[in-house]
Write a protein that holds these residues in place. Structure first.
Motif, mmCIF file in Angstrom:
data_model
loop_
_atom_site.group_PDB
_atom_site.id
_atom_site.type_symbol
_atom_site.label_atom_id
_atom_site.label_comp_id
_atom_site.label_asym_id
_atom_site.label_seq_id
_atom_site.Cartn_x
_atom_site.Cartn_y
_atom_site.Cartn_z
ATOM 1 N N GLU A 132 41.607 37.124 53.900
ATOM 2 C CA GLU A 132 42.007 36.602 52.587
ATOM 3 C C GLU A 132 42.834 37.652 51.819
ATOM 4 N N LEU A 189 46.646 37.089 50.602
ATOM 5 C CA LEU A 189 47.033 37.223 49.187
ATOM 6 C C LEU A 189 48.121 38.287 49.010
ATOM 7 N N LEU A 190 48.120 39.282 49.921
ATOM 8 C CA LEU A 190 49.154 40.327 49.851
ATOM 9 C C LEU A 190 50.397 39.966 50.677
ATOM 10 N N GLU A 191 50.416 38.700 51.134
ATOM 11 C CA GLU A 191 51.559 38.161 51.893
ATOM 12 C C GLU A 191 51.851 38.963 53.168
ATOM 13 N N SER A 240 38.688 33.703 45.528
ATOM 14 C CA SER A 240 40.114 34.022 45.769
ATOM 15 C C SER A 240 40.807 34.485 44.503
ATOM 16 N N ALA A 241 40.502 33.812 43.390
ATOM 17 C CA ALA A 241 41.132 34.182 42.110
ATOM 18 C C ALA A 241 40.656 35.577 41.680
ATOM 19 N N GLN A 267 42.401 38.070 43.839
ATOM 20 C CA GLN A 267 43.809 38.235 43.430
ATOM 21 C C GLN A 267 43.898 39.145 42.192
ATOM 22 N N ASP A 268 43.005 38.927 41.209
ATOM 23 C CA ASP A 268 42.980 39.803 40.012
ATOM 24 C C ASP A 268 42.757 41.261 40.430
ATOM 25 N N ILE A 288 43.363 42.668 43.389
ATOM 26 C CA ILE A 288 44.572 43.164 44.064
ATOM 27 C C ILE A 288 45.613 43.560 43.020
ATOM 28 N N ASN A 289 45.804 42.704 42.020
ATOM 29 C CA ASN A 289 46.799 43.010 40.966
ATOM 30 C C ASN A 289 46.443 44.302 40.255
#
Ligand code: NAD
Ligand code: DAU
Length: 332
Positions: free
Chosen positions: A253, A257-259, A299-300, A303-304, A306-307
């Motif tokens: 995952e 998320l980091l493509e 996932s959200a 993502q936060d 990772i940001n």
């Protein structure tokens, strides 16, 4: 306006707890932290000085602890050596901080008749089989596996004994794996995120089938505050958010998320004695105190996170090479 003494407040969960109290309460705080390799003064540097005083010091320092405890209303005890892999290389600091440090605090709260909340881990219960329908509940017998989890189990036992034998006013909580901002890059999720951000391949121990029960650090901390405000004295509460996933799923995952391609990682040497699965039943906390997690979407939350690591390279980049060199030396 309560005065709260927060041990380990320059670490991952403790510093997020300080932020939680700043945003959700009018408490004033004193942070006691030894600034070990895991503590970072920078983490607290932008917080309002009128709400929080920082004291650099050791929870094993009896005169210092006595003075700070005597001046507070409630002690929230996060300070610990917290990383399993380190405990396998050198258990001594874990015995010293987690056991002797907790003893030192307990004696101070006993002398001064103060309230304590002790932060602990689900790892005290050992591990579960992948197909076991049971989850950890408060009454389950302790069965820790690693030097880290056995010293946390010992600290819990000390707290329980001080409640029963000396009438110390304490509560305990045992939480599952936290993720979120300001987590040290030695830990699984930030290590993999910062590996990708540094052009390194993520590293999965063993086969990646081990399951952890993930919770966002803000949900952990809202539960801790609910227990401090409304928990029954002497009680233990398990904190979890029904977040079971195996390590391979979490890593895939992160990569997605980091493509990056979801198989762009390496399998490395497994952790000796690696616990297979943790799973928390937090019904007691939810029913008694009405607590619910707010980060329902993993996932959200990921993502936060990772940001946050993408936007705060200055917080982690200087330590990255040394952390990876330490892992490389042990084949991980
Ligand atoms: P961390 O390693 O990020 O932070 C620990 C902090 O304690 C650091 O700031 C360090 O400097 C400080 N410290 C260490 N030894 C000290 C000493 N002798 N005196 C004073 N300060 C000292 O840890 P974390 O992940 O934030 O964990 C905090 C607490 O939560 C620990 O008690 C841990 O067992 C528990 N816990 C962690 C998790 C998790 O997923 N990280 C889950 C459940 C419970
Ligand atoms: O369950 C609560 C506990 O969670 C806390 O008490 C501990 O303080 C905290 O560190 C955490 O312990 P874990 O050992 O579960 O966390 P860690 O981040 O070290 O590892 C999570 C999982 O990922 C574990 O199964 C080991 C694996 N792992 C870890 C690293 C660092 C990897 O596969 N690769 C890695 O590079």
């Amino acid at each position: 306006m309560p005065n709260v003494l927060i041990t380990g407040g320059a670490g991952f969960i403790g510093s997020n707890f300080v932020r939680h109290l700043i945003h959700h309460t009018d408490a004033s705080m004193v942070v006691l932290d030894a600034l070990t390799y895991a503590g970072n003064r920078k983490t607290l540097s932008e917080l309002p000085g009128n709400r929080m005083e920082f004291v650099e010091g050791d929870i094993c320092d009896e005169p210092l602890v006595d003075r700070l405890v005597s001046a507070t209303d409630v002690v929230v005890h996060f300070a610990a050596e917290s990383h399993n892999d380190n405990s396998l290389k050198n258990p001594w600091p874990f015995v010293q901080t987690n056991v002797i440090g907790t003893y030192t605090l307990l004696e101070a709260v006993r002398r001064h008749g103060k309230r304590l909340h002790h932060i602990s881990t689900d790892e005290v219960y050992g591990d579960l089989e992948l197909d076991d329908p049971e989850r950890f509940v408060e009454e389950r017998a302790y069965n820790p596996s690693s030097p880290y989890s056995s010293t946390k189990a010992a600290s819990d036992m000390l707290v329980r004994a001080w409640v029963r034998s000396f009438g110390v006013q304490a509560t305990l909580s045992n939480c599952s794996n936290n993720y979120g901002p300001y987590q040290h890059i030695e830990k699984f999720i930030p290590r993999q995120i910062t590996n990708v951000l540094s052009g390194l391949r993520p590293k999965l121990y063993g086969t990646g089938e081990n399951v952890r029960d993930w919770i966002h650090v803000d949900d952990h901390n809202s539960a801790v505050w609910a227990i401090i405000e409304r928990g029954r004295m002497g009680e233990t509460y398990l904190i979890g958010a029904d977040g079971e996933r195996n390590n391979k799923q979490v890593l895939e995952e992160i990569l997605t998320l980091l493509e990056r391609p979801s198989d762009e990682y390496e399998l490395v040497l497994d952790r000796p004695g690696h616990d297979l699965r943790y799973a928390i039943d937090s019904s007691k906390l939810r029913k008694e105190l009405g607590w619910e997690p707010t980060f329902a979407d993993f996932s959200a939350g990921l993502q936060d996170t990772i940001n946050w690591y993408r936007d705060h390279r200055d917080w982690w980049e200087a330590g990255k090479q040394a952390t990876e060199a330490k892992y490389a030396a042990q084949g991980q």
